[in-house]
Design a protein around this motif. Structure first.
Motif, PDB file in Angstrom:
ATOM      1  N   GLU A 273      38.324  54.482  41.890  1.00 34.60           N
ATOM      2  CA  GLU A 273      37.948  53.069  41.886  1.00 34.60           C
ATOM      3  C   GLU A 273      38.620  52.369  40.707  1.00 34.60           C
ATOM      4  OE1 GLU A 273      33.734  52.693  41.910  1.00 34.60           O
ATOM      5  OE2 GLU A 273      33.475  53.807  43.782  1.00 34.60           O
ATOM      6  N   PRO A 274      39.865  51.919  40.866  1.00 31.59           N
ATOM      7  CA  PRO A 274      40.566  51.242  39.769  1.00 31.59           C
ATOM      8  C   PRO A 274      39.805  49.996  39.310  1.00 31.59           C
ATOM      9  CG  PRO A 274      42.094  51.841  41.526  1.00 31.59           C
ATOM     10  CD  PRO A 274      40.718  52.068  42.062  1.00 31.59           C
ATOM     11  N   GLU A 275      39.826  49.771  37.993  1.00 28.28           N
ATOM     12  CA  GLU A 275      39.162  48.608  37.407  1.00 28.28           C
ATOM     13  C   GLU A 275      40.196  47.730  36.710  1.00 28.28           C
ATOM     14  OE1 GLU A 275      36.116  49.899  34.814  1.00 28.28           O
ATOM     15  OE2 GLU A 275      34.914  50.846  36.397  1.00 28.28           O
ATOM     16  N   GLU A 322      35.641  39.193  43.750  1.00 23.78           N
ATOM     17  CA  GLU A 322      34.556  40.176  43.705  1.00 23.78           C
ATOM     18  C   GLU A 322      34.921  41.542  44.296  1.00 23.78           C
ATOM     19  OE1 GLU A 322      31.894  39.489  42.038  1.00 23.78           O
ATOM     20  OE2 GLU A 322      32.541  37.421  41.693  1.00 23.78           O
ATOM     21  N   GLU A 323      35.949  41.596  45.118  1.00 22.17           N
ATOM     22  CA  GLU A 323      36.246  42.832  45.834  1.00 22.17           C
ATOM     23  C   GLU A 323      36.907  43.878  44.933  1.00 22.17           C
ATOM     24  OE1 GLU A 323      36.945  39.866  46.891  1.00 22.17           O
ATOM     25  OE2 GLU A 323      35.796  39.625  48.752  1.00 22.17           O
ATOM     26  N   PRO A 324      36.623  45.142  45.178  1.00 24.49           N
ATOM     27  CA  PRO A 324      37.361  46.215  44.496  1.00 24.49           C
ATOM     28  C   PRO A 324      38.833  46.160  44.892  1.00 24.49           C
ATOM     29  CG  PRO A 324      35.372  47.059  45.554  1.00 24.49           C
ATOM     30  CD  PRO A 324      35.557  45.665  46.050  1.00 24.49           C
ATOM     31  N   LEU A 325      39.686  46.816  44.121  1.00 25.30           N
ATOM     32  CA  LEU A 325      41.120  46.727  44.347  1.00 25.30           C
ATOM     33  C   LEU A 325      41.518  47.101  45.765  1.00 25.30           C
ATOM     34  CD1 LEU A 325      44.057  46.380  43.460  1.00 25.30           C
ATOM     35  CD2 LEU A 325      44.009  48.761  42.670  1.00 25.30           C
ATOM     36  N   PHE A 326      41.034  48.219  46.266  1.00 28.72           N
ATOM     37  CA  PHE A 326      41.483  48.662  47.580  1.00 28.72           C
ATOM     38  C   PHE A 326      40.989  47.730  48.687  1.00 28.72           C
ATOM     39  CE2 PHE A 326      41.618  52.961  45.401  1.00 28.72           C
ATOM     40  CZ  PHE A 326      42.983  52.914  45.216  1.00 28.72           C
TER      41      PHE A 326
END
Length: 355
Positions: A273-275, A322-326
């Motif tokens: 989960e990249p931040e 708001e969405e995570p990278l993927f």
């Protein structure tokens, strides 16, 4: 020897009795049958002693310490379980004493015979005296190093380091378990973490290392900055440590390296989960895809590979804060009728292009 006067502890400590329990011969069988025929009142205590001895591994008994050491162990156990002097221990307490001493003997043999862990070997070979911190709690523990770097030491983890880094050419830390490092930047004095098979070299950054002794992998994950990782067994390990540049496998933010102990193999990839390293708004209106990908690269520190000529005319409107990278990438790829995949810690975009 007057076995008629023996109690449970005496039988457990007697070498001849233990030998009969674990490796009986016709002679010893005959001796103990005759003994029990003569003293039938000892049948119960002999049976108890045999049951206790058989509950532990034969190898433990073969490595018993001498009788004097055994006697000291029994004395210590009696003192712990007996709050005040009594004339005779009741049977349940005598069983507790027997079980306790057998546990002591088992641990003694285990410590005597087991091979040292890689962590123990490394700290034994250290050229300076080390201070060790152990987290035996159920919560993370903060450890402050002499250079003001901090380590968030996870439960069941241990770390060792010198009391003072001042007189050393490099800062060296030894880890077993899991920890998050925030290293004070000092290009003149590189920072090394030795975690079992891997060496991690940094100048100033933050990263995770997960090196559980019983685990199948050693994992290094970078949050900010860059680190280089290499195996201690690498023929160039000494040269890579001495060089001020980052060599080996270089990891950037949101990248990780997993060392497989079974296969003795390293694999570089993205974290699950990249931040964002540099948070941004990610609000776009009729923006070129190249600009969107460029801002994602800057925010996450991850290379995004795509055909600029093919996607040059693509414009998108999106709100991706708001969405995570993927998830961001999935939404973007829908807009350009494409897809993405992670290849060697990079994101590769494939699409048909825009008219």
């Amino acid at each position: 020897m007057e076995y008629a006067d023996f109690d449970l502890e005496d039988f457990l400590k007697d070498a001849s009795f233990r030998q009969w329990v674990y490796a009986p011969t016709p002679e010893t069988d005959a001796f103990w049958r005759q003994f029990l025929d003569r003293y039938p009142e000892k049948q119960q205590v002999v049976d108890h002693a045999r049951t206790v001895l058989r509950s532990i591994d034969k190898a433990v008994v073969q490595e018993y310490p001498d009788e004097e050491q055994v006697e000291r162990m029994f004395t210590n156990v009696r003192e712990r379980i007996q709050p005040a002097p009594v004339r005779q221990l009741p049977v349940p307490w005598r069983w507790l004493a027997a079980a306790s001493i057998l546990l002591c003997l088992g641990l003694w043999v285990y410590q005597k015979n087991r091979l040292p862990t890689q962590y123990e070997q490394l700290i034994d070979q250290a050229s300076t005296a080390l201070l060790e911190k152990v987290n035996q709690s159920e919560q993370p523990m903060t450890v402050r190093l002499p250079d003001q770097s901090t380590v968030l030491l996870q439960p069941n983890s241990r770390i060792s380091f010198a009391r003072d880094f001042g007189g050393q050419a490099k800062r060296e830390v030894y880890l077993t378990g899991e920890a998050f490092f925030q290293v004070t930047k000092n290009p003149a004095k590189p920072f090394f973490v030795y975690a079992d098979e891997l060496v991690t070299k940094v100048l100033g950054t933050s990263f995770w290392i997960k090196a559980a002794e019983a685990g199948k992998q050693v994992v290094v994950q970078v949050k900010t900055g860059k680190v280089s990782v290499f195996a201690r067994t690498d023929s160039r390990a000494n040269a890579m440590q001495a060089n001020r540049e980052l060599e080996g496998v270089v990891l950037a933010p949101n990248q990780q390296l997993a060392f497989s102990r079974d296969e003795v193999r390293m694999k570089k990839s993205l974290v699950a989960e990249p931040e964002p390293v540099y948070p941004q708004r990610f609000e776009f209106k009729d923006a070129p895809v190249s600009r969107i990908f460029s801002e994602l690269e800057q925010a996450y520190g991850i290379d995004i590979v795509y055909d600029e000529e093919l996607l040059g005319n693509c414009l998108l409107t999106a709100s991706l804060a708001e969405e995570p990278l993927f998830e961001k990438l999935s939404l973007l790829c829908k807009g350009i009728e494409g897809h993405y995949e992670v290849v060697d810690a990079q994101i590769v975009i494939s699409a048909k292009g825009c008219q």
